[in-house]
Design an enzyme around this catalytic site. Structure first.
Site, mmCIF file in Angstrom:
data_model
loop_
_atom_site.group_PDB
_atom_site.id
_atom_site.type_symbol
_atom_site.label_atom_id
_atom_site.label_comp_id
_atom_site.label_asym_id
_atom_site.label_seq_id
_atom_site.Cartn_x
_atom_site.Cartn_y
_atom_site.Cartn_z
ATOM 1 N N GLU A 11 0.750 -0.881 0.037
ATOM 2 C CA GLU A 11 -0.201 -0.071 -0.265
ATOM 3 C C GLU A 11 0.473 0.894 -0.166
ATOM 4 O O GLU A 11 0.243 2.328 -0.417
ATOM 5 C CB GLU A 11 -1.068 -0.107 1.409
ATOM 6 C CG GLU A 11 -2.263 -1.014 1.275
ATOM 7 C CD GLU A 11 -2.756 -1.204 2.337
ATOM 8 O OE1 GLU A 11 -4.270 -1.577 2.199
ATOM 9 O OE2 GLU A 11 -1.837 -1.010 3.435
ATOM 10 N N GLY A 77 -12.141 -3.840 1.577
ATOM 11 C CA GLY A 77 -13.409 -4.873 1.096
ATOM 12 C C GLY A 77 -14.719 -4.161 0.460
ATOM 13 O O GLY A 77 -15.128 -3.417 1.390
ATOM 14 N N ILE A 154 -12.300 -8.930 6.421
ATOM 15 C CA ILE A 154 -14.053 -9.630 6.468
ATOM 16 C C ILE A 154 -14.403 -10.977 5.199
ATOM 17 O O ILE A 154 -13.426 -10.269 4.327
ATOM 18 C CB ILE A 154 -14.640 -8.321 5.875
ATOM 19 C CG1 ILE A 154 -14.501 -7.931 7.103
ATOM 20 C CG2 ILE A 154 -16.117 -9.002 6.360
ATOM 21 C CD1 ILE A 154 -15.289 -8.321 8.508
ATOM 22 N N MET A 174 -9.090 -2.249 8.155
ATOM 23 C CA MET A 174 -8.782 -2.652 9.171
ATOM 24 C C MET A 174 -7.766 -1.447 9.839
ATOM 25 O O MET A 174 -7.205 -1.849 10.934
ATOM 26 C CB MET A 174 -7.867 -3.791 9.234
ATOM 27 C CG MET A 174 -8.286 -5.249 8.564
ATOM 28 S SD MET A 174 -7.673 -6.252 8.672
ATOM 29 C CE MET A 174 -7.438 -7.054 10.015
ATOM 30 N N GLU A 175 -8.162 -0.569 9.123
ATOM 31 C CA GLU A 175 -7.184 0.814 9.747
ATOM 32 C C GLU A 175 -7.878 2.223 10.425
ATOM 33 O O GLU A 175 -7.313 2.961 10.755
ATOM 34 C CB GLU A 175 -5.628 0.892 9.214
ATOM 35 C CG GLU A 175 -4.532 -0.036 9.308
ATOM 36 C CD GLU A 175 -5.144 -1.263 8.536
ATOM 37 O OE1 GLU A 175 -5.678 -0.833 7.816
ATOM 38 O OE2 GLU A 175 -5.017 -2.020 8.774
ATOM 39 N N ASP A 198 -11.406 -6.201 -3.010
ATOM 40 C CA ASP A 198 -12.353 -8.045 -2.650
ATOM 41 C C ASP A 198 -13.718 -7.169 -2.412
ATOM 42 O O ASP A 198 -14.002 -6.455 -1.968
ATOM 43 C CB ASP A 198 -11.602 -8.739 -2.226
ATOM 44 C CG ASP A 198 -11.710 -7.992 -0.716
ATOM 45 O OD1 ASP A 198 -10.230 -7.696 -0.242
ATOM 46 O OD2 ASP A 198 -12.418 -7.939 0.327
#
Ligand code: ADE
Length: 230
Positions: A11, A77, A154, A174-175, A198
């Site tokens: 990233e 996601g 997820i 997640m952040e 995704d």
């Protein structure tokens, strides 16, 4: 000075590669790269995955480098049916989908410290990011919406449905929600920009492996358009 945080090497590495000769400093195990990207003074760090890692990095960046704005970039996601792999989601607001004191009478996602559920991103940054996205992504691939954060990758329809229904989220990662909380507490403008790798469903792990790199590269292009406008 603009602060840029990504969780994984994929990233942020392209961005760091774009920084001409620059200084680095390691604090609490996180390397901060200080230099310029597209001619703009920036500090870029890979924080590691998850909310604690992201909070440590965001708070350190603010205290050490005093950024005028913090950008969280990376992949996510898609949790809205309209959000497809390869699309981009710009945060209108952030929620923490795994924060749950509802047994004590609170609404799901309630953050007792700042006394809020949805933390709004800077509207100015949202508009600038949406404009910068137009030269990289087709209009139907650019979305502005709620991004939901939690300490879980997820990867099933039940979890994904819960996050979409309870929080009206367009994407999960997640952040971002943790960085948003740190910025909110410090009165620092922020935005989260995520490329969809995704659909947070049963295929997510395979899709993530296939698409994360390409999605991250497109995001780097968007950032090089955005930074000179900040
Ligand atoms: N980042 C990219 N895809 C994700 C997913 N499905 N869940 C959480 N974080 C992600």
């Amino acid at each position: 000075m603009i602060g840029i945080i990504g969780a994984m090497e994929v990233e942020v590495q392209d961005l760091i590669d774009l920084m001409p000769k620059h200084e680095t400093e390691t604090i609490s195990g996180i390397i901060y790269h200080k230099g310029t990207v597209a001619g703009v003074d920036c500090v870029v760090a890979r924080c590691g995955v998850g909310k604690v890692a992201a909070a440590v990095c965001a708070q350190t960046m603010i205290l050490r480098y005093h950024p005028s704005a913090l950008l969280n970039i990376g992949v996510a996601g898609g949790t809205g049916a309209w959000v497809k792999i390869g699309d981009i989601v710009i945060s209108s607001a952030l929620v923490q989908h795994d924060m749950d004191t509802s047994a004590l009478g609170d609404e799901k996602g309630y953050l007792s410290g700042p006394d809020i559920i949805r933390i709004p991103a800077s509207p100015t940054l949202v508009n600038l990011a949406a404009a910068a996205a137009k030269s990289v992504f087709e209009p139907q691939k650019i979305h502005t919406g709620i991004i939901a954060t939690g300490d879980q990758f997820i990867c099933n329809s039940k979890q994904l449905g819960r996050i979409a229904d309870e929080f009206g989220a367009s994407a999960c990662e997640m952040e971002g929600g943790s960085i948003a909380q740190v910025c909110y507490l410090n009165s620092v403008d922020f935005i989260v920009i995520r490329a969809i790798s995704d659909s947070a469903d049963e295929q997510a792990a395979t899709d993530f492996t296939t698409f994360a790199r390409r999605s991250a590269q497109e995001l780097t292009q968007l950032l090089t358009n955005l930074l000179p406008k900040l």
